[in-house]
Design an enzyme around this catalytic site. Structure first.
Site, PDB file in Angstrom:
ATOM      1  N   GLU A 215       4.233   2.723  -5.340  1.00 16.96           N
ATOM      2  CA  GLU A 215       3.227   2.352  -6.408  1.00 16.96           C
ATOM      3  C   GLU A 215       2.862   3.390  -7.353  1.00 16.96           C
ATOM      4  OE1 GLU A 215       0.348  -0.723  -4.482  1.00 16.96           O
ATOM      5  OE2 GLU A 215       0.888   0.699  -2.874  1.00 16.96           O
TER       6      GLU A 215
ATOM      7  N   ALA B 230       7.314  13.014   4.651  1.00 16.46           N
ATOM      8  CA  ALA B 230       7.230  12.068   3.430  1.00 16.46           C
ATOM      9  C   ALA B 230       5.882  11.451   3.427  1.00 16.46           C
ATOM     10  CB  ALA B 230       8.205  11.152   3.630  1.00 16.46           C
TER      11      ALA B 230
ATOM     12  N   THR C   6       7.199   3.800   4.297  1.00 19.59           N
ATOM     13  CA  THR C   6       7.854   5.169   4.507  1.00 19.59           C
ATOM     14  C   THR C   6       6.788   5.912   5.707  1.00 19.59           C
ATOM     15  OG1 THR C   6       8.938   5.277   2.541  1.00 19.59           O
ATOM     16  CG2 THR C   6       8.738   7.065   3.657  1.00 19.59           C
TER      17      THR C   6
ATOM     18  N   ALA D 119       0.921  -1.377   0.145  1.00 21.44           N
ATOM     19  CA  ALA D 119      -0.011  -0.082   0.103  1.00 21.44           C
ATOM     20  C   ALA D 119       0.818   1.266  -0.031  1.00 21.44           C
ATOM     21  CB  ALA D 119      -0.894  -0.050   1.382  1.00 21.44           C
ATOM     22  N   SER D 120       2.107   1.150  -0.258  1.00 18.90           N
ATOM     23  CA  SER D 120       2.869   2.265  -0.214  1.00 18.90           C
ATOM     24  C   SER D 120       2.658   3.251   1.165  1.00 18.90           C
ATOM     25  CB  SER D 120       2.519   3.291  -1.489  1.00 18.90           C
ATOM     26  OG  SER D 120       2.673   2.751  -2.667  1.00 18.90           O
ATOM     27  N   ARG D 121       2.837   2.206   2.246  1.00 18.49           N
ATOM     28  CA  ARG D 121       2.605   2.940   3.550  1.00 18.49           C
ATOM     29  C   ARG D 121       3.799   2.701   4.443  1.00 18.49           C
ATOM     30  NH1 ARG D 121       2.004  -1.311   7.019  1.00 18.49           N
ATOM     31  NH2 ARG D 121       0.517  -0.252   8.650  1.00 18.49           N
TER      32      ARG D 121
END
Lengths: 159, 769, 276
Positions: free
Chosen positions: B729, B724, B525, B521-523
């Site tokens: 994704e 950030a 960072t 989920a690009s979670r």
């Protein structure tokens, strides 16, 4: 099951093994010698993850039968560094961040190593063509090309 | 900032260039057994009888199981999946039995000896067919399955989730429109193609402990799913993930682990190993779901979109335990980064007798944006507006509103658009190819993506200080190449004001590293990064707490710098932080405090589920990351081959933690997107994968790489660590439609189906003539 | 992979004797790049694999204008592609050899292997068809030669008798102009969707196409149409129209039948236009 005595060299170390015919260099490296740096990505010579240098030439370890090993000189990713001193090519890969997941990296390095030995100053097109047998899904290839160009630029492979 | 925003070397770099990084299949076990799987030759069939007796008698076979052995269903959001088929086989290649034997060859041989009688059933090979009232039912008991409360399976149908979105009054907007448009698109199944295939070893010990070594993105999610399926308490099941050779989603969730575990449970003490071949990977691991999408657009005379109606029919495959969430995520993002007042969207997750759909980089966004972004160009062309202008007119701006009604305070879309258009020189014609049979064109496409996860998905991080002032950072967000280890070290180093080399990151062991929901989920960072920052701050606080005693001043007058605790007013007075690593020794040699351990736990605050009837929520997701890709292509009018000459990437990352790694993500994503645009399709014929190898499933290689330009916009995410937000994704999402728009620009032919294979392109070019 | 016996003859005679003895239970191996994959997939399950690599004298590439080119059965694709004489006098063959697989594969794969496999899309076949190459065969009854066009009979079927082995390929030398073309999805490391060679020897034309029928084909009617004539635009158009009528491709995952027909036409038209 018949076995074949093969005597060969891996990263200059002499090896003697008895192997069945229906194994490949890749499985001998990984399973018998625990040299797991060389990876299996497809087992069919399409992805290049198992690239090693045999008698001076880059080949797919998955396409070489175990009994063929007799007399071969094999170089794998484990042989690139001398002790804890990594090679200029490895250093360049790190500096240019030419790796992400790292699974294709050993094959990439061996392919690039063999290219640079044959052609110390390849053009960008020569690099792209010679390296096309190595697939990477992470990097988009740009940083790998740059890493190879940079190490060539330094003249490391000049004869 | 000293460390955040710099291109520090990857923590795992030396391991990876020397071949010493250990991947799941590299682990050497003593006395391993090898698993192999008997699979269904039918796409949909009733299993009448399985005779395993011959296989069991084969020398070297240790155990054989069928679906009857463990019938409990599993699933992340919807418990619809059996690891081995129970009753019916629902896709071609579904496991029906499995063997553990002393060698791979024996296991393979044993599988051939398993005899299965089937009765073939009518099957569903298209999501639109699957939605018809008379379609054969693939899960007749769907309504009895356990499901997360935000998904709505439809009893007596193949629809495992129907997400409804109703914002404003779409019907009214269409009545009032200056012009309306109606375009349909199809996106076929593709595959993740990590270079490392799935691999898993399970070992069950006589004391009831189970250990699993798997190539997996999300050890904790896997632990939970497996514990529930196989009835283990969580303290008796341990999932270890080593280096992962690329995930892109396919190593989230559970795939082959559930096949290996029951075998291991029958052979206590023996590690049981299964590594997929590339052909297995193409057919039996997750695939990206296929999608039929219809977009209707209502536009006023200025080119402002006033209404959007969307129907999405997802081909979820035989099991949609994970796929339902993609369908929902696509509903939330359904109009892309465009501010549209009136929206009606229906997103359906449909069972078919196809390989199992799962998460793939973009999580639905790559698929829908292939349609959204081409639709925009089509509308623009009809309206006589440039594709750039229609995006300027409709693209979201700060304070704009998402499809679900979320106010988007930080929205860098317009900046990304202008920057990408400048980089690709959108206002200028292409340099001529020098060959009249090779035509060139440019295209732009935008996109956005949010982390689609449970509203309360959690992260935790522990940082331990060693006696010498170095640190061990423990977390379970997993580095599968995207570089999370390095990112976490940078965030911790920034907070603790030390060099990154002082921090070692350990991940991927559910017994030893702290809880992380999933690495998806690009979670990472953002979520794990926030947890890292909290842990580092906690550690800093604890150090200062004891330092104030040693340094004779209030804690508030102390700060960390370069590995020292310094006094605000007398910065020359400094004490190495290592002094406090184990607490503090007082002058009388007594000790206080104790070893320094920082703990950070993080959950996205105030994430609210969407309403069942309207699909609306003021904040269903933590943030939206948005941006734009541009592409320049050359189309060979004789061969139909499309060559991508150049791609540009501009996204609003909030704050880039490591610029070189960011570039790597963006470059890799563009090339991956190009693969899906030009070649990649899992060709399915009555459920059979016709191209299950690299011979006929082509991903891009070196020679295909276009010129790649990456730039970034940084509008800080107020709640992100150092500003950030996730980018892994989204940087892939607009790539394919940018290429398709460029091809249309070059040739005047619009391709509403991926991929743009040479024969398809040539046929269309000829038809146009 | 099924187990088998690995045999390593030291002489040609021994190789022939072994093959004669084991016949269909045995396969010859040179570069192994094709058979290892087929054995892995159980598409090929020999009881004996006869490795030719230790037999001396089979790896050479020699050339003279009088004798033409001789390619030993162990000569690899990269050796052929990099050979100065091949590059100079048979550039289409060099290009075809260089287009096969990856650099790693070309370091092992042989041209003779490529031909003996008798795949319709063998890249090196079409230049060899155009040059009227001849295969040198050794068998229990001694040596014989056979034109390549008579050697490849069908998909993976060749005109070899029991115990016979292809020891090399002889390619007569004729001054020629022309090009090898490979149409594939990806430009590197891909199988041909269609491959073809068009050669002009004075006013005679040889045209061969691959992946458009069960075997590579010479397009005789098109060649006849062109023979002795000046290449005008009209003639080229006519040839490009006639060429696809001589082939019989199929639809598959790589491309449609129509696409292959179009590519045959395109290759003929494009190369002839360049030759005109």
């Amino acid at each position: 099951m018949k076995e074949y005595l093969v005597k060969f060299f891996v990263n200059d170390e002499p090896i003697e093994l008895r192997v069945p015919a229906n194994r490949t260099l890749l499985s001998v490296l990984r399973e018998d010698l625990a040299l797991t740096g060389t990876k299996e990505g497809c087992g069919a010579g399409e992805c290049g993850a198992c690239t090693v240098i045999v008698d001076g030439k880059a080949v797919n370890a998955c396409l070489i039968l175990a009994p063929e090993l007799d007399g071969m000189h094999i170089e794998t990713v484990e042989g690139l560094a001398k002790g804890s001193q990594i090679s200029p090519l490895q250093e360049s890969f790190i500096e240019h961040m030419a790796l992400q997941c790292g699974f294709c990296t050993p094959g990439m390095l061996m392919s690039a190593e063999s290219l640079l030995r044959d052609n110390p100053h390849p053009t960008r097109d020569e690099i792209k063509k010679a390296m096309s047998g190595n697939l990477c899904r992470c990097t988009g290839y740009k940083k790998i090309v740059e890493a190879i160009e940079a190490v060539a630029e330094k003249g490391v492979y000049d004869k | 900032m000293r460390v955040v925003g710099t291109s520090v070397e990857r923590l795992d770099a030396i391991k990876k260039v020397t071949g010493s990084a250990q991947f799941a299949d590299d682990i050497q076990f003593s006395r391993p057994l090898f698993a192999q799987v008997k699979r269904s030759p039918y796409a949909h069939a009733k299993i009448l009888k399985i005779d395993t007796s011959k296989a069991e008698q084969l020398y070297g076979v240790r155990c054989v199981i069928t679906g009857e052995y463990y019938k409990k269903r599993a699933g992340l959001y919807l418990e619809d999946k059996n690891f081995l088929a129970v009753g019916t086989a629902k896709f071609k290649g579904e496991p029906v039995a499995a063997v553990a034997a002393e060698s791979k060859e024996i296991a393979e041989e044993a599988c051939k000896l398993i005899e299965v009688e089937y009765e073939e059933l009518p099957a569903v090979f298209d999501s639109l067919d699957g939605m018809k009232p008379d379609a054969p039912l693939i899960h007749p008991d769907l309504h009895t399955y356990k499901v997360a409360p935000i998904f709505y399976p439809q009893k007596g149908t193949n629809i495992s989730h129907h997400y409804v979105l109703r914002k404003g009054d779409a019907e009214k907007a269409f009545k009032e429109a200056y012009k309306t448009f109606d375009n349909s698109f199809y996106i076929p199944h593709v595959q993740h193609v990590p270079i490392e295939p799935h691999a898993c070893t399970a070992q069950y010990m006589p004391d009831g402990e189970l250990c699993i070594w798997a190539a997996c993105q999300s050890p904790f999610a896997v632990r939970r799913a497996l514990a529930e399926t196989f009835d283990f308490p969580l303290n008796k099941i341990r999932v270890i993930s080593k280096a992962v050779g690329g995930g892109f989603g396919c190593k989230a969730g559970t795939t082959l682990e559930g096949i290996v575990i029951p075998l291991a449970m029958l052979c206590p003490g023996r590690p049981v190993k299964l590594t997929y071949t590339r052909e297995d990977e193409f057919q039996y691991a997750y695939v990206r779901q296929g999608l039929h999408i219809r977009i209707q657009t209502a536009v006023n005379k200025d080119g402002k979109i006033i209404g959007s109606k969307n129907v999405l029919a997802w081909d979820g495959g035989a099991y949609t335990e994970y796929g339902v969430n993609i369908v929902k995520a696509a509903g939330w993002g359904c109009v892309g980064p465009y501010d549209i007042e009136n929206i009606a969207t229906d997103s359906y997750c449909v069972y078919t007798n196809h390989p199992v759909g799962g998460p793939y980089r973009g999580f639905g966004m790559s698929e829908i944006h292939f349609a959204i972004e081409q639709n925009l160009d089509m509308v623009a062309n009809e309206m006589g507006i440039s594709p750039l202008d229609i995006r300027r007119i409709n693209g979201i701006r700060p304070g704009g509103v998402s499809a679900t009604g979320q106010v988007i305070d930080v929205a860098g879309y317009q900046e990304c658009l202008e920057k990408a258009a400048a980089l690709i020189e959108y206002d200028k014609p292409c340099e001529p190819s020098g060959n009249p049979r090779k035509v060139r064109g440019k295209g732009l496409a935008g996109g956005w993506k949010a982390p689609s996860m449970p509203t309360d998905a959690q992260s935790s991080v522990i940082i331990r200080m060693n006696e010498d002032g170095t640190f061990i950072l423990l977390c379970s967000c997993h580095d599968m190449g995207q570089g999370s280890d390095t990112v976490m070290a940078q965030i911790a180093a920034e907070t603790l004001t030390v060099d990154v080399s002082k921090i070692t990151v350990r991940t991927g062991d559910t017994d030893h590293t702290p809880y992380e929901w999933q690495t998806v989920a690009s979670r990472s960072t953002y979520c794990a990064g926030n947890a890292t920052k909290l842990a580092a701050e906690d550690l800093r606080d604890k150090i200062l707490e004891v330092a104030q005693i040693k340094m004779g001043t209030w804690k508030k007058d102390l700060y960390l710098e370069d590995g020292y605790v310094r006094r605000v007013f007398y910065p020359d007075i400094k004490v190495p932080i290592s002094t406090f690593a184990l607490g503090l020794m007082l002058p009388d040699q007594s000790g206080i405090a104790g070893p320094m351990i920082g703990v950070g736990s993080y959950t996205v605050p105030n994430n609210i589920a969407a309403d069942i009837k309207t699909g609306l929520s003021p904040k269903p997701v933590a943030f939206w990351t948005m941006g734009v890709n541009g592409a320049e292509v050359e189309v060979d009018l004789d061969t139909g081959k499309v060559k991508v000459l150049k791609m540009v990437s501009v996204f609003d990352a909030g704050k880039v933690i490591n610029p070189q790694m960011y570039e790597g993500q963006a470059e890799g994503a563009m090339v991956q997107a190009m693969g899906t645009a030009l070649w990649e399709e899992l060709k399915l014929k009555e459920g059979k994968v016709m191209n299950p190898s690299f011979v006929d499933y082509k991903i891009p290689t070196f020679d295909d790489m276009p010129e790649l330009i990456v730039e970034v916009v940084e509008n800080a995410e107020p709640t992100g660590p150092y500003g950030a937000r996730g980018i892994g994704e989204i940087v892939m999402v607009p790539g394919a439609p940018a290429i398709a728009n460029a091809v249309a620009n070059a040739t005047g032919v619009r391709f509403t189906r991926m991929p743009l294979m040479p024969d398809v392109v040539l046929a269309a070019l000829k038809a146009k003539k | 992979m099924k187990d088998f016996q690995y045999l390593l003859p030291q002489t040609l005679e021994e190789a022939v004797r072994l093959k004669e003895e084991y016949d269909k239970a045995a396969v010859f191996m040179a570069g192994a790049t094709d058979i290892v994959v087929r054995m892995r997939d159980y598409l090929l399950t020999p009881e004996y694999v006869i490795d030719l690599k230790k037999i001396p004298g089979l790896d050479g590439i020699t050339f003279s204008k009088e004798e033409g080119l001789h390619i030993g059965c162990l000569a690899t694709m990269n050796e052929i592609a990099g050979n100065e004489d091949v590059r100079k006098y048979y550039p289409t063959l060099a290009a075809a050899a260089e287009s096969v697989g990856s650099r790693q594969v070309r370091n092992r794969a042989t041209c003779v292997g490529n031909i003996v496999n008798a795949s319709p899309l063998a890249d090196t076949a079409t230049p060899l068809y155009c040059y009227d190459a001849v295969l040198e065969i050794l068998g229990p009854n001694g040596k014989r030669e056979i034109p390549i066009t008579e050697f490849i009979l069908f998909v993976r079927k060749v005109a070899l008798e029991r115990g016979e082995l292809v020891t090399g390929i002889r390619v007569p030398y004729r001054e020629a102009e022309g090009e090898f073309r490979k149409i594939a999805r990806r430009d590197q490391v891909d199988l041909s969707t269609v491959c073809g060679t068009v050669l002009k020897f004075g006013d005679e034309y040889h045209i061969a196409m691959g992946s458009v029928a069960p075997t590579p084909l010479r397009l005789k009617k098109t060649e006849e149409l062109l023979a002795g004539k000046k290449l005008t635009k009209e003639l080229i158009d006519e040839a490009a129209e006639l060429a696809p009528t001589e082939v019989n491709p199929i639809d598959d995952v790589r491309a449609s039948k129509q696409y292959r027909l179009d590519m045959v036409s395109y290759i003929v038209r494009d190369v002839l236009t360049k030759l005109a």
